[in-house]
Design a protein around this motif. Structure first.
Motif, mmCIF file in Angstrom:
data_model
loop_
_atom_site.group_PDB
_atom_site.id
_atom_site.type_symbol
_atom_site.label_atom_id
_atom_site.label_comp_id
_atom_site.label_asym_id
_atom_site.label_seq_id
_atom_site.Cartn_x
_atom_site.Cartn_y
_atom_site.Cartn_z
ATOM 1 N N MET A 1 -97.460 24.171 -17.043
ATOM 2 C CA MET A 1 -97.256 25.279 -16.150
ATOM 3 C C MET A 1 -98.424 26.238 -16.248
ATOM 4 O O MET A 1 -99.042 26.361 -17.288
ATOM 5 N N VAL A 18 -90.635 23.711 -23.086
ATOM 6 C CA VAL A 18 -92.085 23.932 -23.114
ATOM 7 C C VAL A 18 -92.494 24.331 -24.527
ATOM 8 O O VAL A 18 -92.284 25.456 -24.939
ATOM 9 N N LYS A 53 -101.737 19.299 -15.088
ATOM 10 C CA LYS A 53 -101.085 18.557 -14.027
ATOM 11 C C LYS A 53 -100.281 17.371 -14.589
ATOM 12 O O LYS A 53 -99.172 17.104 -14.142
ATOM 13 N N GLN A 54 -100.862 16.703 -15.549
ATOM 14 C CA GLN A 54 -100.176 15.550 -16.153
ATOM 15 C C GLN A 54 -98.909 15.961 -16.883
ATOM 16 O O GLN A 54 -97.888 15.295 -16.802
ATOM 17 N N PHE A 55 -99.020 17.052 -17.653
ATOM 18 C CA PHE A 55 -97.957 17.408 -18.593
ATOM 19 C C PHE A 55 -97.308 18.744 -18.269
ATOM 20 O O PHE A 55 -96.812 19.409 -19.156
ATOM 21 N N ARG A 56 -97.307 19.139 -17.031
ATOM 22 C CA ARG A 56 -96.931 20.516 -16.719
ATOM 23 C C ARG A 56 -95.524 20.913 -17.139
ATOM 24 O O ARG A 56 -95.244 22.082 -17.358
ATOM 25 N N GLY A 57 -94.640 19.936 -17.270
ATOM 26 C CA GLY A 57 -93.267 20.278 -17.639
ATOM 27 C C GLY A 57 -93.115 20.656 -19.103
ATOM 28 O O GLY A 57 -92.081 21.175 -19.516
ATOM 29 N N ARG A 58 -94.147 20.362 -19.895
ATOM 30 C CA ARG A 58 -93.982 20.622 -21.319
ATOM 31 C C ARG A 58 -95.062 21.555 -21.847
ATOM 32 O O ARG A 58 -95.063 21.907 -23.009
ATOM 33 N N TRP A 150 -97.510 15.218 -30.104
ATOM 34 C CA TRP A 150 -96.073 15.421 -29.897
ATOM 35 C C TRP A 150 -95.221 14.618 -30.868
ATOM 36 O O TRP A 150 -94.066 14.923 -31.093
ATOM 37 N N LEU B 105 -89.253 18.545 -14.742
ATOM 38 C CA LEU B 105 -90.095 19.735 -14.693
ATOM 39 C C LEU B 105 -91.510 19.446 -14.210
ATOM 40 O O LEU B 105 -92.417 20.248 -14.415
ATOM 41 N N CYS B 107 -93.858 16.776 -14.779
ATOM 42 C CA CYS B 107 -94.938 16.003 -15.411
ATOM 43 C C CYS B 107 -95.192 14.755 -14.561
ATOM 44 O O CYS B 107 -94.430 14.445 -13.662
#
Ligand code: FES
Lengths: 152, 167
Positions: A1, A18, A53-58, A150, B105, B107
């Motif tokens: 984000m 996140v 962009k790849q990992f925006r949810g985390r 991670w 979300l 990804c």
């Protein structure tokens, strides 16, 4: 984000998901090094946008930490450490520092986060298609680093 | 003393009036551009409905493959080139194009990258999983299927439009 009015409310709402912050480190030089400084800024900005962009949810892409290029790296490290501790206090478990400035490697062991140093690829004089290819190659190498982090 | 107070009050009143006045101006200044922004996305949505050529049909298989395509996107004051990634495959006579954006979300998911789930889309962020047709697998964070692109095949070329929810 991203650090934007669209994404921050989402971050606040979903923050349990996140747990990773990405902090670009950008040296600023107004003298002879200004070209280099500009190229690094462009390169790292593109790279961090791609990771986001790849990992925006985390992950949360934090506004860059900028510092004068001639400053003592130890001093910069102390300041960045302050940022890191603050982010950790706010439940960011993984901090990823991304930079093209090799001086950070000297203080890598003293940083409480993952330092991703990327050798500068000069994007100038490249046509768009080639540029994209170069960037996606670099990103491909970067993704597993984040995913390994991670697993910790 | 009371004279002084009167004086003060009137000054405060004066200030109040002035400030309201200025505030009023500012509000007017803010509302106008907002109305313009409010109209813009509608117009934009229309021009975004354009279909984009992505690949040749001959490239497609039954196995979802990744295709990138870009277009210019105008976002308030910056126009930037946006790249999207779709997974496209042939399913009988139909060409299916799924968005790679995780519905949890956001990804980017990928096909068959997790060894434990070779025939699924996998999201590396919180372990979201989807079947080949995009259906989200229960017990993983996503609550809806992957979005599906509008697809058109013309003269052997695959065109995709907007990605729409499957539910
Ligand atoms: S963003 Fe994909 S599972 Fe959370």
């Amino acid at each position: 984000m991203k650090w934007s009015t669209d994404d921050i409310p989402l971050f606040v709402k979903e923050r349990e998901y996140v747990d990773t912050a990405v902090l670009p480190l950008l040296p600023i030089d107004f003298g002879d090094g200004i070209r280099q400084s500009g190229a690094m800024t462009e390169f790292i900005t593109v790279m961090s946008a791609e990771i986001e962009k790849q990992f925006r949810g985390r992950m949360l892409l934090v506004p860059s930490f900028t510092y004068l290029a001639q400053r003592d790296i130890k001093e910069c490290r102390r300041e960045v450490e302050e940022w890191i501790q603050e982010m950790k206090k706010e439940k960011m478990k993984h901090i990823i520092l991304i930079t093209a400035d090799s001086s950070w490697k000297k203080v890598e062991s003293e940083l409480d986060g993952l330092l991703v140093w990327m050798p500068l690829v000069p994007l100038e004089n490249m046509d768009t298609a080639y540029k994209k290819q170069v960037i996606s190659e670099q990103i491909k190498q970067l993704l597993p680093l984040v995913m390994d982090k991670w697993k910790e | 003393m009371s004279d002084e107070q009167n004086h003060n009050v009137s000054r405060r009143q004066f200030l109040t009036y002035t400030l309201t006045g200025v505030g009023g101006f500012m509000a007017a200044g803010i509302i106008l551009p907002m109305a313009r922004f409010a109209i813009d996305p509608v117009l934009q949505a229309e021009s975004e409905g354009d279909m984009k050529a992505v690949t040749d049909v001959s490239e497609l298989t039954e196995e979802p493959q990744r295709f990138d395509f870009s277009y210019d996107q105008e976002d308030a004051w910056v126009t930037s080139e946006t790249t999207e990634t779709a997974y496209i495959y042939q399913s009988g006579d139909e060409v299916v194009a799924l968005s790679s954006t995780c519905t949890h979300l956001g990804c980017t998911v990928s096909w068959a990258t997790n060894e434990e789930y070779p025939d699924e889309f996998f999201c590396p962020c919180h372990g979201g999983r989807y079947e080949k047709d995009g259906t989200n697998i229960e017990g993983t964070p996503p609550t809806e299927p992957l979005h599906k692109y509008e697809v058109e095949v013309r003269d052997g070329t695959v065109y995709v439009g907007k990605a729409e929810p499957q539910v």
